[in-house]
Structures are given as structure tokens and as C-alpha cells.
Design a protein around this motif. Structure first.
Motif, PDB file in Angstrom:
ATOM      1  N   UNK A   1      69.657  63.527  63.926  1.00  0.00           N
ATOM      2  CA  UNK A   1      69.766  64.816  63.473  1.00  0.00           C
ATOM      3  C   UNK A   1      68.193  65.593  63.236  1.00  0.00           C
ATOM      4  N   UNK A   2      67.558  64.805  63.077  1.00  0.00           N
ATOM      5  CA  UNK A   2      65.798  65.249  63.005  1.00  0.00           C
ATOM      6  C   UNK A   2      65.538  65.398  64.264  1.00  0.00           C
ATOM      7  N   UNK A   3      65.728  64.562  65.001  1.00  0.00           N
ATOM      8  CA  UNK A   3      65.308  64.733  66.789  1.00  0.00           C
ATOM      9  C   UNK A   3      66.113  65.927  67.214  1.00  0.00           C
ATOM     10  N   UNK A   4      67.088  66.080  66.778  1.00  0.00           N
ATOM     11  CA  UNK A   4      67.827  67.466  67.330  1.00  0.00           C
ATOM     12  C   UNK A   4      67.160  68.572  66.971  1.00  0.00           C
TER      13      UNK A   4
ATOM     14  N   UNK B   1      58.251  73.466  65.596  1.00  0.00           N
ATOM     15  CA  UNK B   1      58.865  72.274  66.253  1.00  0.00           C
ATOM     16  C   UNK B   1      58.114  71.069  66.616  1.00  0.00           C
ATOM     17  N   UNK B   2      56.824  71.347  67.038  1.00  0.00           N
ATOM     18  CA  UNK B   2      55.794  70.313  67.451  1.00  0.00           C
ATOM     19  C   UNK B   2      55.633  69.532  66.123  1.00  0.00           C
ATOM     20  N   UNK B   3      55.399  70.277  65.004  1.00  0.00           N
ATOM     21  CA  UNK B   3      54.833  69.758  63.872  1.00  0.00           C
ATOM     22  C   UNK B   3      55.938  68.794  63.157  1.00  0.00           C
ATOM     23  N   UNK B   4      57.265  69.077  63.452  1.00  0.00           N
ATOM     24  CA  UNK B   4      58.194  68.215  63.158  1.00  0.00           C
ATOM     25  C   UNK B   4      58.118  66.753  63.771  1.00  0.00           C
ATOM     26  N   UNK B   5      57.516  66.656  64.827  1.00  0.00           N
ATOM     27  CA  UNK B   5      57.224  65.190  65.352  1.00  0.00           C
ATOM     28  C   UNK B   5      56.565  64.536  64.471  1.00  0.00           C
TER      29      UNK B   5
ATOM     30  N   UNK C   1      60.466  60.145  59.316  1.00  0.00           N
ATOM     31  CA  UNK C   1      59.217  59.137  59.601  1.00  0.00           C
ATOM     32  C   UNK C   1      59.326  58.359  61.165  1.00  0.00           C
ATOM     33  N   UNK C   2      60.892  57.901  61.208  1.00  0.00           N
ATOM     34  CA  UNK C   2      61.431  57.224  62.170  1.00  0.00           C
ATOM     35  C   UNK C   2      61.640  58.025  63.564  1.00  0.00           C
ATOM     36  N   UNK C   3      61.105  59.124  63.568  1.00  0.00           N
ATOM     37  CA  UNK C   3      61.575  60.130  64.723  1.00  0.00           C
ATOM     38  C   UNK C   3      60.438  59.378  65.733  1.00  0.00           C
TER      39      UNK C   3
END
Length: 155
Positions: free
Chosen positions: A35-38, A94-98, A153-155
Motif C-alpha cells: 500500500x505504501x509502495x503503491x 512522492x519522492x519524499x515518501x521513499x 520504513x520497509x519500503x
């Protein structure tokens, strides 16, 4: 040494601290990480889409044709600049979410909400596409709100 009678330790022997192993961390569910990766990659895609729409509106005023009368009408060039700037912000979020940081998730939620509102006003120009982007923004918000920082964090 411990005195057998009093149960207290004698001053000649130092006490050893008890060392316990940390509890093993439970692994996040694949759906949570997915979900986070999506959310991350959809936000990057939506941001790029906004940038392209903004550039098209800035370069050619006649690119977008207004279908029917709509309550909200905007100058296309000004709208193009707005799309370009907001697209860059969505892309950066979106990039910051990484990174998996909590502040990036909060920014992502706010930016996805603003993107959905922005696309509501863009409906008369591209109705089907605008509704699809609004639906994707809603899914991004759901994905970012549903799962905790451990999954991010596990992304």
C-alpha cells in the motif's frame, strides 16, 4: 556472593546486570508495504501528469477545449502554471515518501487531497481523466492513512 541468611549481596562481589535479548520485531504484512509502495509510485506518476498538463497549457492556450458551460472557468495559461507548480510539489512529495518518514506521509496526504480538489476543477476539460486522477488520489490517501510508520520504513 549472596549471604544465605539475609539474602543480600556482600560488598566483595559485584552484581551482574541481567541482559535480555530484544523482542523480535514482527514483520509487516505484504499488503501494508504494498500500500505504501503503491501510494509512493502513484503520487510520482500523478505529479508527472500534472507537470505535463501544465506545460501543455502554458505552451498552447488552445490545447484544452472547454466542453459545456461550467461554473468554474479559468485562464488556461494561469491554470497551466498552477498545474505545473502543483505537479512539482506532488512529485516531490512522492519522492519524499521513499524515505519512509512520518512527515512525508503527512505531506503526501495533504498534497493528494489538494490534487483531488484541483482535478475537480479540471473536470470540464478532461472529465474521464480527471475523475480517474481523483480516484487515484483517494486511494493514495487511504494507503497513507491506513498503515503505520513501521510499514513505511520497509519500503
Amino acid at each position: 556472593m549472596t549471604d544465605q541468611i539475609s539474602g543480600q549481596s556482600s560488598p566483595s562481589s559485584p552484581e551482574r546486570p541481567t541482559v535480555t535479548a530484544p523482542a523480535p520485531r514482527s514483520r509487516p504484512k505484504p499488503l501494508a508495504v504494498g500500500g505504501i509502495a503503491f501510494a509512493t509510485w502513484v503520487m510520482i506518476m500523478i505529479g508527472a501528469y500534472h507537470v505535463i498538463l501544465g506545460l501543455a497549457a502554458i505552451i498552447d492556450d488552445d490545447f484544452y477545449v472547454l466542453g459545456r458551460d461550467y461554473v468554474y472557468e479559468f485562464d488556461i495559461t494561469a491554470w497551466g502554471w498552477f498545474q505545473l507548480i502543483s505537479g512539482a510539489v506532488v512529485l516531490a512529495a512522492g519522492i519524499a515518501l521513499i524515505t519512509g518518514k512520518m512527515w512525508a506521509r503527512v505531506v503526501g496526504i495533504v498534497v493528494a487531497l489538494l490534487s483531488a480538489v484541483e482535478n475537480f476543477f479540471f473536470i470540464p476539460y478532461y472529465p474521464v481523466w480527471s475523475v480517474m486522477i481523483i480516484a487515484l488520489d483517494v486511494l493514495v490517501i487511504w494507503a497513507l492513512v491506513t498503515y503505520g510508520p513501521r510499514e513505511a520504513e520497509n519500503l
